[in-house]
Design a protein around this motif. Structure first.
Motif, PDB file in Angstrom:
ATOM      1  N   SER A 280     -16.047  -3.143   0.794  1.00 15.99           N
ATOM      2  CA  SER A 280     -16.495  -1.805   0.420  1.00 15.99           C
ATOM      3  C   SER A 280     -15.702  -1.305  -0.793  1.00 15.99           C
ATOM      4  O   SER A 280     -14.723  -1.910  -1.202  1.00 15.99           O
ATOM      5  N   SER A 281     -16.103  -0.153  -1.325  1.00 13.06           N
ATOM      6  CA  SER A 281     -15.415   0.377  -2.503  1.00 13.06           C
ATOM      7  C   SER A 281     -14.250   1.279  -2.112  1.00 13.06           C
ATOM      8  O   SER A 281     -13.549   1.786  -2.966  1.00 13.06           O
ATOM      9  N   GLN A 282     -14.048   1.458  -0.802  1.00 19.82           N
ATOM     10  CA  GLN A 282     -12.937   2.287  -0.340  1.00 19.82           C
ATOM     11  C   GLN A 282     -11.619   1.645  -0.754  1.00 19.82           C
ATOM     12  O   GLN A 282     -11.446   0.443  -0.602  1.00 19.82           O
ATOM     13  N   PRO A 283     -10.663   2.444  -1.289  1.00 18.70           N
ATOM     14  CA  PRO A 283      -9.354   1.851  -1.591  1.00 18.70           C
ATOM     15  C   PRO A 283      -8.682   1.411  -0.293  1.00 18.70           C
ATOM     16  O   PRO A 283      -8.872   2.041   0.750  1.00 18.70           O
ATOM     17  N   LYS A 284      -7.922   0.329  -0.360  1.00 21.39           N
ATOM     18  CA  LYS A 284      -7.258  -0.175   0.841  1.00 21.39           C
ATOM     19  C   LYS A 284      -6.147   0.791   1.243  1.00 21.39           C
ATOM     20  O   LYS A 284      -5.336   1.200   0.426  1.00 21.39           O
ATOM     21  N   ILE A 285      -6.126   1.167   2.511  1.00 26.04           N
ATOM     22  CA  ILE A 285      -5.110   2.110   2.981  1.00 26.04           C
ATOM     23  C   ILE A 285      -3.846   1.336   3.312  1.00 26.04           C
ATOM     24  O   ILE A 285      -3.902   0.342   4.035  1.00 26.04           O
ATOM     25  N   PRO A 286      -2.687   1.767   2.777  1.00 25.64           N
ATOM     26  CA  PRO A 286      -1.450   1.059   3.129  1.00 25.64           C
ATOM     27  C   PRO A 286      -1.007   1.401   4.555  1.00 25.64           C
ATOM     28  O   PRO A 286      -1.102   2.540   4.990  1.00 25.64           O
ATOM     29  N   HIS A 287      -0.562   0.381   5.276  1.00 24.84           N
ATOM     30  CA  HIS A 287      -0.030   0.588   6.627  1.00 24.84           C
ATOM     31  C   HIS A 287       1.358  -0.031   6.705  1.00 24.84           C
ATOM     32  O   HIS A 287       1.781  -0.740   5.791  1.00 24.84           O
ATOM     33  N   PHE A 288       2.048   0.217   7.808  1.00 25.50           N
ATOM     34  CA  PHE A 288       3.362  -0.397   8.037  1.00 25.50           C
ATOM     35  C   PHE A 288       3.360  -0.956   9.457  1.00 25.50           C
ATOM     36  O   PHE A 288       3.711  -0.279  10.413  1.00 25.50           O
ATOM     37  N   ILE A 289       2.919  -2.201   9.564  1.00 24.64           N
ATOM     38  CA  ILE A 289       2.663  -2.804  10.873  1.00 24.64           C
ATOM     39  C   ILE A 289       3.721  -3.849  11.226  1.00 24.64           C
ATOM     40  O   ILE A 289       4.166  -3.937  12.360  1.00 24.64           O
ATOM     41  N   THR A 290       4.073  -4.679  10.243  1.00 21.50           N
ATOM     42  CA  THR A 290       5.112  -5.692  10.451  1.00 21.50           C
ATOM     43  C   THR A 290       5.773  -6.007   9.119  1.00 21.50           C
ATOM     44  O   THR A 290       5.106  -6.010   8.076  1.00 21.50           O
ATOM     45  N   LEU A 291       7.074  -6.311   9.142  1.00 25.24           N
ATOM     46  CA  LEU A 291       7.775  -6.649   7.899  1.00 25.24           C
ATOM     47  C   LEU A 291       7.332  -8.001   7.355  1.00 25.24           C
ATOM     48  O   LEU A 291       7.654  -8.346   6.222  1.00 25.24           O
ATOM     49  N   ALA A 292       6.571  -8.761   8.146  1.00 25.96           N
ATOM     50  CA  ALA A 292       6.009 -10.013   7.635  1.00 25.96           C
ATOM     51  C   ALA A 292       5.070  -9.735   6.458  1.00 25.96           C
ATOM     52  O   ALA A 292       4.869 -10.602   5.607  1.00 25.96           O
ATOM     53  N   ASP A 293       4.503  -8.530   6.397  1.00 30.58           N
ATOM     54  CA  ASP A 293       3.560  -8.177   5.331  1.00 30.58           C
ATOM     55  C   ASP A 293       4.247  -7.770   4.027  1.00 30.58           C
ATOM     56  O   ASP A 293       3.570  -7.512   3.034  1.00 30.58           O
ATOM     57  N   PHE A 294       5.579  -7.659   4.033  1.00 32.54           N
ATOM     58  CA  PHE A 294       6.279  -7.104   2.873  1.00 32.54           C
ATOM     59  C   PHE A 294       7.164  -8.132   2.181  1.00 32.54           C
ATOM     60  O   PHE A 294       7.777  -8.978   2.837  1.00 32.54           O
ATOM     61  N   SER A 295       7.236  -8.033   0.861  1.00 29.74           N
ATOM     62  CA  SER A 295       8.085  -8.945   0.079  1.00 29.74           C
ATOM     63  C   SER A 295       9.542  -8.504   0.186  1.00 29.74           C
ATOM     64  O   SER A 295       9.831  -7.356   0.562  1.00 29.74           O
ATOM     65  N   SER A 296      10.450  -9.395  -0.211  1.00 27.53           N
ATOM     66  CA  SER A 296      11.870  -9.020  -0.188  1.00 27.53           C
ATOM     67  C   SER A 296      12.098  -7.829  -1.123  1.00 27.53           C
ATOM     68  O   SER A 296      12.863  -6.920  -0.795  1.00 27.53           O
ATOM     69  N   THR A 297      11.417  -7.785  -2.249  1.00 34.06           N
ATOM     70  CA  THR A 297      11.582  -6.655  -3.182  1.00 34.06           C
ATOM     71  C   THR A 297      11.137  -5.348  -2.533  1.00 34.06           C
ATOM     72  O   THR A 297      11.820  -4.318  -2.652  1.00 34.06           O
ATOM     73  N   GLN A 298      10.020  -5.389  -1.840  1.00 33.28           N
ATOM     74  CA  GLN A 298       9.538  -4.166  -1.173  1.00 33.28           C
ATOM     75  C   GLN A 298      10.516  -3.712  -0.090  1.00 33.28           C
ATOM     76  O   GLN A 298      10.765  -2.519   0.078  1.00 33.28           O
ATOM     77  N   ILE A 299      11.088  -4.676   0.620  1.00 35.37           N
ATOM     78  CA  ILE A 299      12.063  -4.325   1.663  1.00 35.37           C
ATOM     79  C   ILE A 299      13.324  -3.737   1.030  1.00 35.37           C
ATOM     80  O   ILE A 299      13.829  -2.694   1.465  1.00 35.37           O
ATOM     81  N   TYR A 300      13.805  -4.373  -0.043  1.00 36.31           N
ATOM     82  CA  TYR A 300      14.981  -3.821  -0.738  1.00 36.31           C
ATOM     83  C   TYR A 300      14.701  -2.420  -1.268  1.00 36.31           C
ATOM     84  O   TYR A 300      15.552  -1.537  -1.193  1.00 36.31           O
ATOM     85  N   ASN A 301      13.498  -2.210  -1.802  1.00 34.10           N
ATOM     86  CA  ASN A 301      13.174  -0.878  -2.325  1.00 34.10           C
ATOM     87  C   ASN A 301      13.181   0.173  -1.218  1.00 34.10           C
ATOM     88  O   ASN A 301      13.616   1.311  -1.430  1.00 34.10           O
ATOM     89  N   LEU A 302      12.715  -0.218  -0.027  1.00 32.28           N
ATOM     90  CA  LEU A 302      12.762   0.722   1.106  1.00 32.28           C
ATOM     91  C   LEU A 302      14.204   1.031   1.484  1.00 32.28           C
ATOM     92  O   LEU A 302      14.533   2.166   1.833  1.00 32.28           O
TER      93      LEU A 302
END
Ligand code: CP
Ligand code: NVA
Length: 333
Positions: free
Chosen positions: A1-23
């Motif tokens: 669909s054309s809906q933008p993807k909604i960001p969620h926070f479900i598991t840290l498996a979904d996040f890069s090391s950079t994203q984790i460091y930024n958090l």
């Protein structure tokens, strides 16, 4: 669909090391600003609300989230399982559609991990996993923040913002002694990715989920982090910087208490275990709480090497960073 993807926070498996460091950097800045500099957030969530839909008890996660949303000027409200139609008169799908039509974010504590995935699938607003039977991602952010504070060279004052977590975390050795549960799973999908060595001792029959272990092995192969799984607590704590455990009876497993007490014999974290296993002499102790004496002695739990209350407080600053990313910045950099 054309809906933008909604960001969620479900598991840290979904996040890069950079994203984790930024958090983590964001958490450290929030702690510094709110706690030490007494700065206002500017209320970026004014007029917005976040529902805490919890089907299990909570002290830390609930209070951390409610105070974090309040600090950001938003309105948090708690929906316990006795309060809403969910589970009695209404499905999770319908609840997800209805709730998300009225609120700006949902923090959900669920039983089966499928439930948080269903919520994310049907929600039109960000979903944060406040604990499932598989993962507890916000807890591990608090653990990392605490380790960063502990292993700062200048640990005497709160100047953590001066040193990047990337400088303090890789190369640490964390030893888990306990159940192959949601907390261990979250560590498995996070620590190897950050170059943190992880060794886990779990009793036979209580090993971590094989799919989660596969993620950990894949990440460890990329970063060179050591990963070892054993049923021998002494082997696990060998040369450990940090020993960590959790309750032997997670929420929902109360009826297995007698069997588990027998099956976990020898898994209590004690000074003797650390000494005989050859942990580093200045090893630190972590525990997500709530804690029982079965898994760790008072002697360790209330000792100076235990940083469990600092870890508990850091739930607030890390959850604040996650909410800031999802609801204010609208994504994870
Ligand atoms: N560590 C943790 O999640 O604690 P609560 O169950 O009290 O939220
Ligand atoms: N493993 C525990 C963690 C509690 C924060 C549980 O799931 O009950």
């Amino acid at each position: 669909s054309s809906q933008p993807k909604i960001p969620h926070f479900i598991t840290l498996a979904d996040f890069s090391s950079t994203q984790i460091y930024n958090l983590l950097v964001s958490s450290i800045n929030h702690k510094n600003n709110a706690k030490y500099l007494n700065k206002s957030s500017g209320a970026p969530l004014a007029g917005k609300s976040l529902a805490l839909m919890f089907s299990k008890r909570s002290t830390r996660t609930r209070v951390a989230t409610e105070t974090a949303v309040a600090y950001l000027g938003g309105h948090p409200f708690f929906l316990g399982s006795q309060d809403i139609q969910l589970g009695v008169n209404e499905s999770l799908l319908d609840t997800s559609k209805v709730l998300s039509s009225m609120v700006d974010g949902i923090m959900a504590r669920v039983g089966s991990h499928d439930e948080i995935e269903t919520l994310a699938k049907y929600s039109s607003v960000p979903i944060i996993n406040a604990l499932s039977d598989k993962y507890h991602p916000t807890q591990i952010l608090a653990d990392l923040m605490t380790l960063h504070e502990v292993y700062l060279p200048q640990s005497a004052s709160y100047n953590a913002h001066l040193t990047h977590p990337k400088e303090t975390l890789p190369g640490l050795k964390i030893a888990w002694v306990g159940d192959g549960n949601n907390i261990l799973h979250s560590m498995l999908v996070t620590f190897p990715k950050l170059g943190i060595h992880l060794s886990a001792a779990t009793p036979k029959g209580y090993q971590p989920n094989t799919e989660v272990v596969a993620i950990a092995k894949r990440d460890a192969a990329k970063t060179g982090a050591k990963l070892s799984l054993t049923s021998d607590p002494k082997e696990a704590v060998h040369e450990a910087d940090v020993i960590v455990t959790d309750t032997w009876m997670s929420m929902g497993q109360e009826s297995e208490k007698e069997k588990r007490l027998l099956d976990f014999a020898g898994y209590q974290v004690t000074s003797e275990l650390a000494k005989e296993g050859g942990a580093k002499s200045d090893w630190k102790f972590l525990h997500c709480l709530p804690r029982k004496q079965h898994e760790v002695t008072d002697e360790v739990f209330y000792s100076p090497r235990s940083v469990v209350f600092q870890e508990a407080e850091n739930r607030k600053w890390t959850i604040l960073a996650v909410i800031d990313a999802l609801l204010v910045k609208k994504g994870f950099e």
